[in-house]
Scaffold this motif. Structure first.
Motif, PDB file in Angstrom:
ATOM      1  N   ALA A 182      23.763   1.221 -16.706  1.00 23.63           N
ATOM      2  CA  ALA A 182      23.262   0.813 -15.399  1.00 23.63           C
ATOM      3  C   ALA A 182      21.757   1.047 -15.391  1.00 23.63           C
ATOM      4  O   ALA A 182      21.278   2.078 -15.867  1.00 23.63           O
ATOM      5  CB  ALA A 182      23.926   1.596 -14.281  1.00 23.63           C
ATOM      6  N   VAL A 183      21.023   0.083 -14.883  1.00 26.59           N
ATOM      7  CA  VAL A 183      19.572   0.185 -14.786  1.00 26.59           C
ATOM      8  C   VAL A 183      19.201   0.555 -13.361  1.00 26.59           C
ATOM      9  O   VAL A 183      19.759   0.022 -12.396  1.00 26.59           O
ATOM     10  CB  VAL A 183      18.899  -1.150 -15.186  1.00 26.59           C
ATOM     11  CG1 VAL A 183      17.386  -1.079 -14.989  1.00 26.59           C
ATOM     12  CG2 VAL A 183      19.229  -1.486 -16.644  1.00 26.59           C
ATOM     13  N   TYR A 184      18.266   1.491 -13.240  1.00 23.37           N
ATOM     14  CA  TYR A 184      17.744   1.905 -11.941  1.00 23.37           C
ATOM     15  C   TYR A 184      16.278   1.507 -11.890  1.00 23.37           C
ATOM     16  O   TYR A 184      15.481   1.925 -12.739  1.00 23.37           O
ATOM     17  CB  TYR A 184      17.921   3.414 -11.776  1.00 23.37           C
ATOM     18  CG  TYR A 184      17.391   3.981 -10.484  1.00 23.37           C
ATOM     19  CD1 TYR A 184      17.666   3.380  -9.254  1.00 23.37           C
ATOM     20  CD2 TYR A 184      16.632   5.155 -10.481  1.00 23.37           C
ATOM     21  CE1 TYR A 184      17.198   3.915  -8.071  1.00 23.37           C
ATOM     22  CE2 TYR A 184      16.167   5.710  -9.303  1.00 23.37           C
ATOM     23  CZ  TYR A 184      16.444   5.083  -8.099  1.00 23.37           C
ATOM     24  OH  TYR A 184      15.971   5.620  -6.927  1.00 23.37           O
ATOM     25  N   GLU A 223      32.009   6.731 -13.608  1.00 25.97           N
ATOM     26  CA  GLU A 223      32.046   7.607 -14.778  1.00 25.97           C
ATOM     27  C   GLU A 223      31.654   6.846 -16.042  1.00 25.97           C
ATOM     28  O   GLU A 223      31.867   5.640 -16.148  1.00 25.97           O
ATOM     29  CB  GLU A 223      33.448   8.207 -14.936  1.00 25.97           C
ATOM     30  CG  GLU A 223      33.792   9.185 -13.842  1.00 25.97           C
ATOM     31  CD  GLU A 223      34.947  10.095 -14.226  1.00 25.97           C
ATOM     32  OE1 GLU A 223      35.294  10.138 -15.415  1.00 25.97           O
ATOM     33  OE2 GLU A 223      35.484  10.748 -13.320  1.00 25.97           O
ATOM     34  N   GLY A 224      31.087   7.582 -16.981  1.00 28.74           N
ATOM     35  CA  GLY A 224      30.716   6.998 -18.271  1.00 28.74           C
ATOM     36  C   GLY A 224      29.450   6.163 -18.234  1.00 28.74           C
ATOM     37  O   GLY A 224      29.183   5.396 -19.161  1.00 28.74           O
ATOM     38  N   HIS A 273      24.858  12.850  -8.181  1.00 31.05           N
ATOM     39  CA  HIS A 273      26.009  12.210  -7.524  1.00 31.05           C
ATOM     40  C   HIS A 273      26.759  11.176  -8.364  1.00 31.05           C
ATOM     41  O   HIS A 273      27.703  10.565  -7.866  1.00 31.05           O
ATOM     42  CB  HIS A 273      25.546  11.549  -6.212  1.00 31.05           C
ATOM     43  CG  HIS A 273      25.219  12.535  -5.137  1.00 31.05           C
ATOM     44  ND1 HIS A 273      23.956  13.077  -4.985  1.00 31.05           N
ATOM     45  CD2 HIS A 273      25.998  13.094  -4.170  1.00 31.05           C
ATOM     46  CE1 HIS A 273      23.965  13.917  -3.966  1.00 31.05           C
ATOM     47  NE2 HIS A 273      25.181  13.951  -3.456  1.00 31.05           N
ATOM     48  N   ILE A 274      26.358  10.957  -9.612  1.00 30.83           N
ATOM     49  CA  ILE A 274      27.142  10.051 -10.458  1.00 30.83           C
ATOM     50  C   ILE A 274      28.200  10.882 -11.178  1.00 30.83           C
ATOM     51  O   ILE A 274      27.861  11.748 -11.994  1.00 30.83           O
ATOM     52  CB  ILE A 274      26.259   9.322 -11.493  1.00 30.83           C
ATOM     53  CG1 ILE A 274      25.191   8.498 -10.783  1.00 30.83           C
ATOM     54  CG2 ILE A 274      27.116   8.418 -12.376  1.00 30.83           C
ATOM     55  CD1 ILE A 274      24.200   7.844 -11.727  1.00 30.83           C
ATOM     56  N   PRO A 275      29.470  10.658 -10.898  1.00 25.56           N
ATOM     57  CA  PRO A 275      30.512  11.460 -11.549  1.00 25.56           C
ATOM     58  C   PRO A 275      30.578  11.134 -13.042  1.00 25.56           C
ATOM     59  O   PRO A 275      30.541   9.971 -13.437  1.00 25.56           O
ATOM     60  CB  PRO A 275      31.792  11.029 -10.823  1.00 25.56           C
ATOM     61  CG  PRO A 275      31.494   9.659 -10.294  1.00 25.56           C
ATOM     62  CD  PRO A 275      30.033   9.626  -9.991  1.00 25.56           C
ATOM     63  N   GLY A 276      30.673  12.159 -13.869  1.00 19.11           N
ATOM     64  CA  GLY A 276      30.847  11.954 -15.301  1.00 19.11           C
ATOM     65  C   GLY A 276      29.725  11.162 -15.941  1.00 19.11           C
ATOM     66  O   GLY A 276      29.969  10.337 -16.831  1.00 19.11           O
ATOM     67  N   LEU A 277      28.467  11.419 -15.532  1.00 18.43           N
ATOM     68  CA  LEU A 277      27.318  10.703 -16.093  1.00 18.43           C
ATOM     69  C   LEU A 277      27.213  10.970 -17.590  1.00 18.43           C
ATOM     70  O   LEU A 277      27.231  12.117 -18.035  1.00 18.43           O
ATOM     71  CB  LEU A 277      26.034  11.154 -15.389  1.00 18.43           C
ATOM     72  CG  LEU A 277      24.730  10.521 -15.861  1.00 18.43           C
ATOM     73  CD1 LEU A 277      24.690   9.035 -15.528  1.00 18.43           C
ATOM     74  CD2 LEU A 277      23.531  11.233 -15.218  1.00 18.43           C
TER      75      LEU A 277
END
Length: 316
Positions: free
Chosen positions: A152-154, A74-75, A95-99
């Motif tokens: 976070a980097v993708y 989250e966050g 699928h990322i909670p609380g993006l």
């Protein structure tokens, strides 16, 4: 939705081209593949039977996406380098909670604008901050007026392989600066495998990769008003087993002279321009590239061990 642009000028492109063609052997940076047409051609490459990386990466993501989303947590302010058509990112966005938000970064502003609009329509609740920039150089993130806990980097695909090992280490260290304290990185890393599989992936039967490679010359002509005769070059790609990398070249089929700005470049028959390297790694090799600034926390691979997706955390 505003698009921030870190302007990529004709002067920047000219400098890259003149410097590259002045080397021996001649070279052109792979980022010049990606004008609007090049980005479309690359999307076509990703659908080819011979091109295993995209479908293998997608399979790994589909099989492990819940865990990936939970690890990011989250966050998260998610920053994607080289977003392209933004196909893979949809799995993470789901699928990322609380993006907290999403920053797609791409060198092709036209492609970025179009894909960002599609994403905004699909995810109206997600804050999207598109940035047109050359991510291989220093860039500033757009102004983000939303609260987030960490970045976070993708970095999907096998693009890390386009750098030499020294360049890859330097680039990974820059990613650590972007991610910042408590930041993370999800990255695609292509793995060492047999020569036949690799060479087939870069010499597809439909000739799409050849068109993609040759389109770099069209892109340079359009940007710099140069006079490359694309019909006098051919695509050539092979696996250099000694160095563990695919090499893509453009080969001059005749003696010729190309005019760029106020400079002239002579080509001998069969002279090569190197347009891309794509290094292939073992898991240990890549950990050695990343371990200055990151700890490898999780690695996912397919059943045939063709490709890996790795989750790294910035070291404390």
């Amino acid at each position: 939705m505003k698009i921030k642009t870190e302007e990529i000028t004709k002067s920047d492109i000219l400098t890259d081209v003149l410097n590259g063609l002045s080397k021996s052997p001649k070279m052109l940076p792979s980022k010049l593949f990606y004008d609007e047409k090049g980005s479309i051609l690359f999307d076509e490459i990703c659908e080819l039977d011979e091109y295993y990386p995209t479908r293998t990466e997608m399979q790994i993501m589909q099989n492990n996406i819940k865990e990936m989303g939970e690890l990011l947590g989250e966050g998260t302010m998610l920053i994607e380098l080289g977003s392209g058509s933004s196909q893979k990112i949809k799995l993470l966005l789901d699928h990322i909670p609380g993006l907290a938000g999403y920053v797609p970064v791409d060198i092709s502003s036209e492609h970025l604008i179009s894909s960002s609009k599609v994403l905004k329509d699909k995810y109206p609740h997600i804050n999207i901050f598109p940035l047109a920039a050359d991510y291989t150089k220093y860039f500033e993130l757009p102004l983000i007026d939303k609260h987030y806990d960490h970045r976070a980097v993708y970095f999907p695909g096998s693009t890390i392989g386009n750098f030499t090992k020294k360049e890859a280490k330097e680039f990974i260290n820059r990613i650590a600066d972007i991610a910042g304290e408590n930041g993370g990185l999800i990255i695609g890393v292509d793995l060492k495998k047999d020569k036949h599989t690799l060479e087939a992936a870069y010499n597809d039967s439909k000739g799409v990769t050849a068109a993609f490679n040759l389109n770099m010359l069209n892109h340079i002509n359009e940007e710099l008003n140069s006079d490359f005769d694309v019909n006098k070059f051919k695509h050539f790609a092979f696996f250099n087993e000694e160095i563990n990398r695919i090499e893509m070249h453009l080969v001059s089929e005749d003696e010729q002279v190309v005019n760029i700005d106020q400079s002239n470049f002579s080509f001998n028959k069969n002279e090569h321009i190197i347009t891309e390297y794509s290094y292939k790694y073992t898991l240990e090799d890549f950990e050695n590239i990343a371990n200055d600034r990151f700890d490898v926390k999780r690695v996912w691979v397919d059943d045939h061990k063709l490709f890996s997706i790795q989750y790294l955390k910035v070291k404390d």
